[in-house]
Design a protein around this motif. Structure first.
Motif, PDB file in Angstrom:
ATOM      1  N   PHE A  28      16.293  -5.809 -26.886  1.00  0.00           N
ATOM      2  CA  PHE A  28      15.646  -6.247 -25.656  1.00  0.00           C
ATOM      3  C   PHE A  28      16.274  -5.586 -24.441  1.00  0.00           C
ATOM      4  N   SER A  29      17.578  -5.467 -24.460  1.00  0.00           N
ATOM      5  CA  SER A  29      18.276  -4.939 -23.289  1.00  0.00           C
ATOM      6  C   SER A  29      18.008  -3.459 -23.038  1.00  0.00           C
ATOM      7  N   ASP A  30      17.343  -2.778 -23.953  1.00  0.00           N
ATOM      8  CA  ASP A  30      16.958  -1.377 -23.747  1.00  0.00           C
ATOM      9  C   ASP A  30      15.686  -1.243 -22.918  1.00  0.00           C
ATOM     10  N   CYS A  31      14.992  -2.357 -22.709  1.00  0.00           N
ATOM     11  CA  CYS A  31      13.640  -2.306 -22.163  1.00  0.00           C
ATOM     12  C   CYS A  31      13.545  -2.779 -20.720  1.00  0.00           C
ATOM     13  N   VAL A  32      12.764  -2.049 -19.929  1.00  0.00           N
ATOM     14  CA  VAL A  32      12.232  -2.594 -18.678  1.00  0.00           C
ATOM     15  C   VAL A  32      11.167  -3.616 -19.066  1.00  0.00           C
ATOM     16  N   MET A  33      11.160  -4.747 -18.393  1.00  0.00           N
ATOM     17  CA  MET A  33      10.190  -5.796 -18.689  1.00  0.00           C
ATOM     18  C   MET A  33       9.267  -6.004 -17.498  1.00  0.00           C
ATOM     19  N   GLY A  34       8.015  -6.270 -17.799  1.00  0.00           N
ATOM     20  CA  GLY A  34       7.051  -6.483 -16.735  1.00  0.00           C
ATOM     21  C   GLY A  34       6.124  -7.641 -17.043  1.00  0.00           C
ATOM     22  N   TRP A  35       5.504  -8.144 -15.988  1.00  0.00           N
ATOM     23  CA  TRP A  35       4.436  -9.138 -16.102  1.00  0.00           C
ATOM     24  C   TRP A  35       3.183  -8.556 -15.442  1.00  0.00           C
ATOM     25  N   ALA A  91      -5.290 -16.644 -13.854  1.00  0.00           N
ATOM     26  CA  ALA A  91      -5.425 -15.452 -14.687  1.00  0.00           C
ATOM     27  C   ALA A  91      -4.742 -15.693 -16.022  1.00  0.00           C
ATOM     28  N   VAL A  92      -4.976 -14.774 -16.947  1.00  0.00           N
ATOM     29  CA  VAL A  92      -4.154 -14.698 -18.143  1.00  0.00           C
ATOM     30  C   VAL A  92      -2.975 -13.785 -17.813  1.00  0.00           C
ATOM     31  N   TYR A  93      -1.775 -14.283 -18.052  1.00  0.00           N
ATOM     32  CA  TYR A  93      -0.564 -13.535 -17.734  1.00  0.00           C
ATOM     33  C   TYR A  93       0.015 -12.931 -19.009  1.00  0.00           C
ATOM     34  N   TYR A  94       0.367 -11.654 -18.925  1.00  0.00           N
ATOM     35  CA  TYR A  94       0.896 -10.916 -20.061  1.00  0.00           C
ATOM     36  C   TYR A  94       2.288 -10.390 -19.735  1.00  0.00           C
ATOM     37  N   CYS A  95       3.181 -10.493 -20.695  1.00  0.00           N
ATOM     38  CA  CYS A  95       4.453  -9.793 -20.546  1.00  0.00           C
ATOM     39  C   CYS A  95       4.365  -8.475 -21.297  1.00  0.00           C
ATOM     40  N   ALA A  96       5.148  -7.526 -20.841  1.00  0.00           N
ATOM     41  CA  ALA A  96       5.111  -6.181 -21.403  1.00  0.00           C
ATOM     42  C   ALA A  96       6.502  -5.567 -21.358  1.00  0.00           C
ATOM     43  N   ALA A  97       6.729  -4.607 -22.240  1.00  0.00           N
ATOM     44  CA  ALA A  97       8.033  -3.957 -22.318  1.00  0.00           C
ATOM     45  C   ALA A  97       7.850  -2.443 -22.380  1.00  0.00           C
ATOM     46  N   LYS A  98       8.800  -1.726 -21.793  1.00  0.00           N
ATOM     47  CA  LYS A  98       8.759  -0.272 -21.852  1.00  0.00           C
ATOM     48  C   LYS A  98      10.160   0.279 -21.954  1.00  0.00           C
ATOM     49  N   LEU A  99      10.269   1.415 -22.542  1.00  0.00           N
ATOM     50  CA  LEU A  99      11.535   2.126 -22.599  1.00  0.00           C
ATOM     51  C   LEU A  99      11.677   2.973 -21.343  1.00  0.00           C
ATOM     52  N   GLY A 108      -0.570   1.297 -18.364  1.00  0.00           N
ATOM     53  CA  GLY A 108      -0.424   2.400 -19.294  1.00  0.00           C
ATOM     54  C   GLY A 108       1.004   2.883 -19.477  1.00  0.00           C
ATOM     55  N   GLN A 109       1.907   2.462 -18.595  1.00  0.00           N
ATOM     56  CA  GLN A 109       3.302   2.857 -18.697  1.00  0.00           C
ATOM     57  C   GLN A 109       4.078   1.993 -19.694  1.00  0.00           C
ATOM     58  N   TYR A 110       3.492   0.909 -20.143  1.00  0.00           N
ATOM     59  CA  TYR A 110       4.184  -0.027 -21.014  1.00  0.00           C
ATOM     60  C   TYR A 110       3.802   0.189 -22.470  1.00  0.00           C
ATOM     61  N   ASP A 111       4.802   0.027 -23.328  1.00  0.00           N
ATOM     62  CA  ASP A 111       4.642   0.337 -24.745  1.00  0.00           C
ATOM     63  C   ASP A 111       4.293  -0.879 -25.589  1.00  0.00           C
ATOM     64  N   TYR A 112       4.722  -2.046 -25.177  1.00  0.00           N
ATOM     65  CA  TYR A 112       4.573  -3.247 -25.992  1.00  0.00           C
ATOM     66  C   TYR A 112       4.016  -4.380 -25.127  1.00  0.00           C
ATOM     67  N   TRP A 113       3.164  -5.209 -25.761  1.00  0.00           N
ATOM     68  CA  TRP A 113       2.493  -6.271 -25.024  1.00  0.00           C
ATOM     69  C   TRP A 113       2.534  -7.583 -25.795  1.00  0.00           C
ATOM     70  N   GLY A 114       2.659  -8.686 -25.053  1.00  0.00           N
ATOM     71  CA  GLY A 114       2.511 -10.010 -25.637  1.00  0.00           C
ATOM     72  C   GLY A 114       1.050 -10.428 -25.632  1.00  0.00           C
ATOM     73  N   GLN A 115       0.780 -11.624 -26.135  1.00  0.00           N
ATOM     74  CA  GLN A 115      -0.591 -12.070 -26.347  1.00  0.00           C
ATOM     75  C   GLN A 115      -1.219 -12.716 -25.111  1.00  0.00           C
ATOM     76  N   GLY A 116      -0.453 -13.042 -24.101  1.00  0.00           N
ATOM     77  CA  GLY A 116      -1.003 -13.641 -22.893  1.00  0.00           C
ATOM     78  C   GLY A 116      -0.938 -15.155 -22.900  1.00  0.00           C
ATOM     79  N   THR A 117      -0.780 -15.706 -21.697  1.00  0.00           N
ATOM     80  CA  THR A 117      -0.782 -17.159 -21.523  1.00  0.00           C
ATOM     81  C   THR A 117      -1.613 -17.466 -20.283  1.00  0.00           C
ATOM     82  N   GLN A 118      -2.467 -18.492 -20.395  1.00  0.00           N
ATOM     83  CA  GLN A 118      -3.424 -18.799 -19.324  1.00  0.00           C
ATOM     84  C   GLN A 118      -2.750 -19.633 -18.244  1.00  0.00           C
ATOM     85  N   VAL A 119      -2.938 -19.217 -16.998  1.00  0.00           N
ATOM     86  CA  VAL A 119      -2.508 -19.994 -15.835  1.00  0.00           C
ATOM     87  C   VAL A 119      -3.746 -20.308 -15.010  1.00  0.00           C
ATOM     88  N   THR A 120      -3.965 -21.581 -14.757  1.00  0.00           N
ATOM     89  CA  THR A 120      -5.108 -22.013 -13.962  1.00  0.00           C
ATOM     90  C   THR A 120      -4.602 -22.829 -12.781  1.00  0.00           C
TER      91      THR A 120
END
Length: 123
Positions: A28-35, A91-99, A108-120
């Motif tokens: 995990f610590s190798d990755c930039v993380m995004g939402w 929205a549906v919120y997604y986390c993502a990871a990139k090297l 498109g800069q992110y390599d890995y994606w989670g499944q999303g969680t709904q926020v209303t």
């Protein structure tokens, strides 16, 4: 990297939520993380990103001052603390990871994606 987002739900305007994203697999610590988030009828958009060491963070203008991204490398988890929520945050919120070291703002800069969680956000 496998990502599992959680913490979404229904909240009233002005309220708060904290999203979590647990990672497994590659270090995990190798990755930039995004939402990112996708509102109904809209394109997926960048919300926030955090560097591997958490020293650098980047936010979309629409959430700056209201949202905070953080990470705990010991727990392999990234968080998104959301305060003063408004209906436009729905929205549906997604986390993502990139090297690499660039805090990407494009999906498109992110390599890995989670499944999303709904926020209303609604009264």
């Amino acid at each position: 990297v496998q990502l599992q987002a959680s913490g979404g739900g229904l909240v009233q305007p002005g309220g708060s939520l904290r999203l979590s994203c647990a990672a497994s697999g590659r270090t995990f610590s190798d990755c930039v993380m995004g939402w990112f988030r996708r509102a109904p009828g809209k394109e997926r958009e960048f919300v926030a990103a955090i560097s591997q060491s958490a020293k650098t963070r980047n936010y979309a203008d629409s959430v700056k001052g209201r949202f905070t991204i953080s990470r705990d490398n010991a727990k392999n988890t990234v968080y998104l603390e959301m305060n003063t929520l408004i209906p436009e945050d729905t929205a549906v919120y997604y986390c993502a990871a990139k090297l690499g070291v660039i805090l990407g703002v494009m999906a498109g800069q992110y390599d890995y994606w989670g499944q999303g969680t709904q926020v209303t956000v609604s009264s």
